[in-house]
Enzyme design. Sequence first.
Site, PDB file in Angstrom:
ATOM      1  N   ASP A   8     -33.448 -15.344  -8.249  1.00 50.30           N
ATOM      2  CA  ASP A   8     -34.132 -15.583  -6.997  1.00 50.30           C
ATOM      3  C   ASP A   8     -35.455 -15.108  -6.975  1.00 50.30           C
ATOM      4  O   ASP A   8     -35.624 -13.991  -7.131  1.00 50.30           O
ATOM      5  CB  ASP A   8     -33.347 -14.982  -5.803  1.00 50.30           C
ATOM      6  CG  ASP A   8     -31.820 -15.631  -5.764  1.00 50.30           C
ATOM      7  OD1 ASP A   8     -31.384 -15.470  -6.756  1.00 50.30           O
ATOM      8  OD2 ASP A   8     -31.426 -15.754  -4.579  1.00 50.30           O
ATOM      9  N   GLU A  39     -35.698 -19.838  -3.379  1.00 44.21           N
ATOM     10  CA  GLU A  39     -35.582 -19.843  -2.002  1.00 44.21           C
ATOM     11  C   GLU A  39     -36.198 -18.641  -1.339  1.00 44.21           C
ATOM     12  O   GLU A  39     -36.151 -18.576  -0.045  1.00 44.21           O
ATOM     13  CB  GLU A  39     -33.940 -19.948  -1.804  1.00 44.21           C
ATOM     14  CG  GLU A  39     -33.083 -18.671  -2.013  1.00 44.21           C
ATOM     15  CD  GLU A  39     -32.086 -18.557  -0.954  1.00 44.21           C
ATOM     16  OE1 GLU A  39     -31.902 -19.433   0.006  1.00 44.21           O
ATOM     17  OE2 GLU A  39     -31.458 -17.507  -0.989  1.00 44.21           O
ATOM     18  N   HIS A  68     -31.520 -20.372   2.500  1.00 45.88           N
ATOM     19  CA  HIS A  68     -32.953 -20.107   3.088  1.00 45.88           C
ATOM     20  C   HIS A  68     -33.627 -21.725   2.750  1.00 45.88           C
ATOM     21  O   HIS A  68     -34.770 -21.533   2.864  1.00 45.88           O
ATOM     22  CB  HIS A  68     -33.672 -19.057   2.751  1.00 45.88           C
ATOM     23  CG  HIS A  68     -32.880 -17.861   3.206  1.00 45.88           C
ATOM     24  ND1 HIS A  68     -32.803 -17.352   4.743  1.00 45.88           N
ATOM     25  CD2 HIS A  68     -32.256 -16.750   2.652  1.00 45.88           C
ATOM     26  CE1 HIS A  68     -32.231 -16.237   5.016  1.00 45.88           C
ATOM     27  NE2 HIS A  68     -31.778 -15.721   3.516  1.00 45.88           N
ATOM     28  N   HIS A 152     -24.569 -20.330  -5.504  1.00 50.02           N
ATOM     29  CA  HIS A 152     -25.576 -19.645  -4.492  1.00 50.02           C
ATOM     30  C   HIS A 152     -24.531 -18.735  -3.447  1.00 50.02           C
ATOM     31  O   HIS A 152     -24.168 -19.741  -2.470  1.00 50.02           O
ATOM     32  CB  HIS A 152     -26.447 -20.157  -3.986  1.00 50.02           C
ATOM     33  CG  HIS A 152     -27.569 -19.379  -3.113  1.00 50.02           C
ATOM     34  ND1 HIS A 152     -28.747 -18.794  -4.073  1.00 50.02           N
ATOM     35  CD2 HIS A 152     -27.914 -19.247  -1.825  1.00 50.02           C
ATOM     36  CE1 HIS A 152     -29.530 -18.204  -3.187  1.00 50.02           C
ATOM     37  NE2 HIS A 152     -29.163 -18.372  -1.952  1.00 50.02           N
TER      38      HIS A 152
END
Length: 269
Positions: A8, A39, A68, A152
């Site tokens: 991430d 994200e 997100h 995720h």
Amino acid sequence: MKLLFLGDVMGRAGRAAVSERLPGLRKDWGLDFVVVNGENASNGAGITAKHAQGLFEAGADVVTLGDHAFDQKEMLQEIESEPRILRPVNFAKQAPGRGAALFADRRGRKVLVAQVLGQVFMKRAFDDPFSAVDDVLRRLRGQAQAAIVDVHCEATSEKMAMGHFCDGRASLVVGTHTHVPTADAQILPGGTAYLTDAGMCGDYNSVIGMEKTEPMRRFVTGMSKGRFAPALEEATLSGVMVETDDATGRARAIHMVRQGGRLQAAGPA
């Protein structure tokens, strides 16, 4: 094939780490294909079209998202016109974009990339991740020399279960979302490389990438005073590199990657 997955990307510091380090890694390690989870790239909440383009310019072939995915509202339209951005495959069927696709590396070899959201401890229920991934692998795996699944989710057990569920069918199953790198890089019995969490590309002098003061205040007092803001000191580039066999798609080697910032780990020789 040499595949790199970066965890991430967290705010400005994470974007800077990718921009500064990924071009050199592509060259020095002879990488064939790079996937970056983006994200949290835009102020820790989703990603804008401009910031996604910056990741592509740095050397990403695909950008995956997460829960997100659409925090930045412009992504609702951008994802329809930019096929290299993937949202979770088990989002509602009416959601824009797609959650899995075939891509080609620079030599024309096909790579299947899919992302799926877990269900355990997540804020809302998504469609069953296992049946969603099974459908993707059944339909598309035979057309690719390698397959990457980005899981995720919050629970390590759910990520591990997905790794074993995909063993022998995916080249790499890697977890994202928790922003904390794990130390369990391994090749499962069927030939799938696995890592529970790739960690984040962000400033680790933080609380999962956020400047420490506000999260600590909320934990200690139970009260908020302001918004979370991404930490902005030097970021660590975190992820995993996998070497695969083109004929079988199975992993031959797996290396944890941590470059710069506060965390360091050996990458490939």
